[in-house]
Scaffold this active site. Structure first.
Site, mmCIF file in Angstrom:
data_model
loop_
_atom_site.group_PDB
_atom_site.id
_atom_site.type_symbol
_atom_site.label_atom_id
_atom_site.label_comp_id
_atom_site.label_asym_id
_atom_site.label_seq_id
_atom_site.Cartn_x
_atom_site.Cartn_y
_atom_site.Cartn_z
ATOM 1 N N ASP A 63 0.865 -1.169 0.000
ATOM 2 C CA ASP A 63 0.000 0.000 0.000
ATOM 3 C C ASP A 63 0.905 1.224 0.000
ATOM 4 O OD1 ASP A 63 -1.657 2.131 0.611
ATOM 5 O OD2 ASP A 63 -2.665 1.152 2.285
ATOM 6 N N VAL A 64 0.822 2.059 -1.024
ATOM 7 C CA VAL A 64 1.745 3.185 -1.160
ATOM 8 C C VAL A 64 1.557 4.229 -0.064
ATOM 9 C CG1 VAL A 64 2.050 2.915 -3.656
ATOM 10 C CG2 VAL A 64 0.238 4.430 -2.779
ATOM 11 N N ASN A 90 2.874 6.525 -10.012
ATOM 12 C CA ASN A 90 1.730 6.435 -10.915
ATOM 13 C C ASN A 90 0.447 6.013 -10.209
ATOM 14 O OD1 ASN A 90 0.289 5.810 -13.598
ATOM 15 N ND2 ASN A 90 0.363 3.799 -12.614
ATOM 16 N N TYR A 154 -10.258 14.185 -6.488
ATOM 17 C CA TYR A 154 -9.253 13.913 -7.508
ATOM 18 C C TYR A 154 -8.505 15.190 -7.890
ATOM 19 C CZ TYR A 154 -7.146 12.018 -11.759
ATOM 20 O OH TYR A 154 -6.246 11.612 -12.710
ATOM 21 N N LYS A 158 -4.500 15.886 -7.225
ATOM 22 C CA LYS A 158 -3.558 16.060 -8.333
ATOM 23 C C LYS A 158 -2.895 17.439 -8.302
ATOM 24 C CE LYS A 158 -3.718 12.031 -10.275
ATOM 25 N NZ LYS A 158 -2.521 11.159 -10.282
ATOM 26 N N THR A 189 -8.057 3.916 -19.709
ATOM 27 C CA THR A 189 -7.926 2.969 -18.603
ATOM 28 C C THR A 189 -9.313 2.618 -18.087
ATOM 29 O OG1 THR A 189 -7.806 4.725 -16.949
ATOM 30 C CG2 THR A 189 -5.722 4.012 -17.950
#
Length: 305
Positions: A63-64, A90, A154, A158, A189
């Site tokens: 888990d990042v 990413n 989001y 970002k 995606t």
């Protein structure tokens, strides 16, 4: 910094590498002769991608957003493949819907993965990058400078990721570590395909100018990013014409406000718009990490006990 460098024989790390852009980046970097560590939440899927690489690939389930786990992952990657010369942050998730009724846990998870996870990734792998004079690429989005309604988590994450990477660039430049920001538009995606399943989001995208609505194949986007890695670019644009959009940054909020005031009331009348939850296959995996009350909400931002 050199304008280009030789990638063959070096080690790369790609987060969010189980599918989509992350998997595409891993394959292209392996095609340049790099050993690739693939980080993500699904070991079996990561291992399947690793099997397709032209060079040695090493899957690491992690888990990042977990600092300790990422430190262990960095140690494992260095032990197995060598210290990284390229790290691409990413990993990302998204959700859509009105902010006021958004699930606090889901909203927070988007920011945690996209922003905090990027910082955790950088912290874990900076020692290796410093030892190799390496390059860190932060995957951002046009959402960093063109915030859209119904995508508040989001867009916030970002924009934050862009600011983080720019700050880090200034901090490590004297250590011969390069830092780039990749600005992506619509990429084919499962996360973006999920967006089009929701009428309000689909129609908002449909009101964009023609070139801005286009969805680009994963392999094409990955090739633009790998070119940026080869050049150690401070900014990478996918597609390249987005470079021109930077000049319009001061005007985007006005344009978005005008479009939203005109179209959102109609769209909300015509379509019942519930929260999307985390979008895409990777998002569905992340959903399982969020503790919920029976009603599906967290109280005061914390799991109810």
């Amino acid at each position: 910094m050199p304008r280009s460098w030789e990638l063959e024989g070096r080690t790369a790390v790609v987060t969010g590498a189980a599918r989509g852009l992350g998997a595409g980046l891993a394959r292209l970097l392996a095609g340049r002769g790099m050993r690739v560590a693939l980080l993500g939440r699904e070991h079996a899927t990561l291992a399947a991608v690793a099997e397709t690489l032209a060079t040695e690939g090493h899957p690491v389930e992690v888990d990042v957003t977990d600092d300790a786990a990422m430190e262990r992952a960095a140690a494992e990657v260095t032990r197995v493949l060598g210290a990284p010369s390229v790290v691409i942050a990413n990993a990302g998730v998204a959700e859509g819907g009105p902010f006021e009724t958004s699930d606090p846990g889901t909203w927070r998870r988007v920011v945690e993965v996209n922003l905090v996870g990027s910082a955790v990734t950088a912290r874990a792998f900076l020692p290796g990058l410093r030892s190799n004079g390496g390059y860190f690429l932060q995957v951002a989005s046009t959402a960093a400078f063109g915030a859209a309604p119904m995508m508040s988590a989001y867009c916030a994450s970002k924009a934050g990721a862009e600011a983080f990477a720019r700050s880090l660039r200034a901090e490590v430049a004297h250590q011969a570590v390069g830092v780039g920001v990749a600005y992506l538009h619509w990429t084919d995606t499962d996360m973006v395909r999920d967006v089009d399943h929701h009428p309000v989001l689909r129609e908002l995208r449909g009101h964009m100018p023609g070139p801005a609505r286009r969805v680009y194949p994963v392999d094409q986007v990955a090739s633009w990013l790998v070119r940026g890695v080869e050049r150690r670019s401070a900014s990478v644009y996918a597609p390249p014409w987005l470079r021109l959009a930077q000049a319009g940054r001061p005007f985007f909020p006005l344009a978005v406000d005008l479009l939203s005031r005109r179209e959102l009331p109609r769209l909300m009348r015509e379509h019942a718009f519930e929260q999307t939850g985390l979008l895409g296959a990777g998002g569905h995996i992340e959903e399982k990490l969020i503790d919920r009350t029976p009603s599906g909400r967290r109280e005061n931002g914390h799991p109810a006990r």
